[in-house]
Design an enzyme around this catalytic site. Structure first.
Site, PDB file in Angstrom:
ATOM      1  N   SER A 217      39.743  33.775  33.500  1.00  0.00           N
ATOM      2  CA  SER A 217      40.245  35.141  33.674  1.00  0.00           C
ATOM      3  C   SER A 217      41.736  35.082  33.965  1.00  0.00           C
ATOM      4  O   SER A 217      42.235  34.093  34.530  1.00  0.00           O
ATOM      5  CB  SER A 217      39.522  35.826  34.837  1.00  0.00           C
ATOM      6  OG  SER A 217      40.167  37.038  35.199  1.00  0.00           O
TER       7      SER A 217
ATOM      8  N   TYR B  69      36.302  35.802  43.221  1.00  0.00           N
ATOM      9  CA  TYR B  69      36.258  35.749  41.759  1.00  0.00           C
ATOM     10  C   TYR B  69      37.414  34.910  41.228  1.00  0.00           C
ATOM     11  O   TYR B  69      37.222  34.007  40.392  1.00  0.00           O
ATOM     12  CB  TYR B  69      36.314  37.162  41.202  1.00  0.00           C
ATOM     13  CG  TYR B  69      36.275  37.247  39.694  1.00  0.00           C
ATOM     14  CD1 TYR B  69      35.067  37.155  39.006  1.00  0.00           C
ATOM     15  CD2 TYR B  69      37.440  37.434  38.950  1.00  0.00           C
ATOM     16  CE1 TYR B  69      35.022  37.246  37.619  1.00  0.00           C
ATOM     17  CE2 TYR B  69      37.405  37.532  37.576  1.00  0.00           C
ATOM     18  CZ  TYR B  69      36.197  37.434  36.912  1.00  0.00           C
ATOM     19  OH  TYR B  69      36.164  37.522  35.534  1.00  0.00           O
TER      20      TYR B  69
END
Length: 244
Positions: A137, A150
């Protein structure tokens, strides 16, 4: 079009999510057999194709994935690729992150990618051929408010990818990553309201959010056997944002 016994199977974790469904459709279009792995079929139940097999499994279960990979090889001749998409994203202020929340991110986002790769690698090494695509990401580089668990695990995915790429390069197995910026999928929509998504789209140099198809095409590029000398790389699909 090539047949699955010519191109082999691609195993996809998190296959019932937004990017997963787009990728499964494109893999079938390109003539791959697809072994789709997720907790439930979701939209994949609407796809009727003899070259698609759905496996109900949890990426925290390495033994289950090894069995699914072996069944994919038995059905489609060989396993050419893996795309690891399964992930969770829970927003939480940094000081409020508890053990359970962090451990859940770790076990699915990072360890799940490790276990999925371990499930397919023996099959690829035996053939001296294969391609693995892990999904990281943009948050792995620039972080995000209330997104530490995350971001940390997605950063770990990049370290895992690079080390694995070196470990298996001699076996002609390529390992790369895709790092999306925000894409229009259920994950950001579950954490951001419409106004925030609209603002994020407007701020992007291309004036929109990424689409599931955008991310699927990047994965397809990395899976293609014609990219035989690309390994250990992180493809950032961001619409021009985060050019570093």
């Amino acid at each position: 079009m090539s047949k699955p016994d010519e191109k082999g199977a691609v195993c996809v974790t998190g296959a019932a999510g937004g990017i997963g469904v787009a990728l499964v459709r494109r893999l079938l279009d390109e003539g791959y057999g697809v072994s789709a792995w997720d907790m439930a079929p979701g939209p994949l139940a609407q796809i009727t194709d003899e070259h698609l097999v759905f496996e109900t499994l949890d990426v925290r279960d390495g033994a289950a994935m090894k069995g699914a990979a072996q069944r994919a090889q038995a059905r489609f001749g060989f396993v050419h690729g893996l795309v690891s998409l399964a992930a969770i994203y829970r927003t939480q202020p940094f000081l409020d992150i508890d053990d359970a929340t962090f451990d859940l991110h770790f076990s699915i986002n990072l360890k799940g990618s490790l276990l999925a790769a371990q499930a397919v690698l023996p099959l690829m090494r035996a053939r001296k051929s294969g391609a693995i695509v892990l999904f990281s990401s943009s948050l792995a580089r620039n972080g995000g408010t209330n997104s530490a668990a995350y971001a940390a695990t997605k950063g770990g995915v990049l370290g895992l990818m690079r080390s694995m790429a070196l470990d298996v390069a001699g076996d002609n197995v390529r390992v790369n990553a895709v790092s999306p910026a925000i894409a229009d999928t259920a994950m950001p929509r579950g954490n951001l309201d419409d106004a925030m998504l609209t603002a994020r789209a407007a701020a992007n140099p291309m004036g929109r959010l990424g689409s599931p198809r955008d991310m699927a095409e990047a994965a397809l590029f990395l899976l293609d056997k014609e990219n035989g000398f690309m390994t250990g790389q992180d493809i950032r699909v961001t619409g021009g944002a985060l050019l570093f």
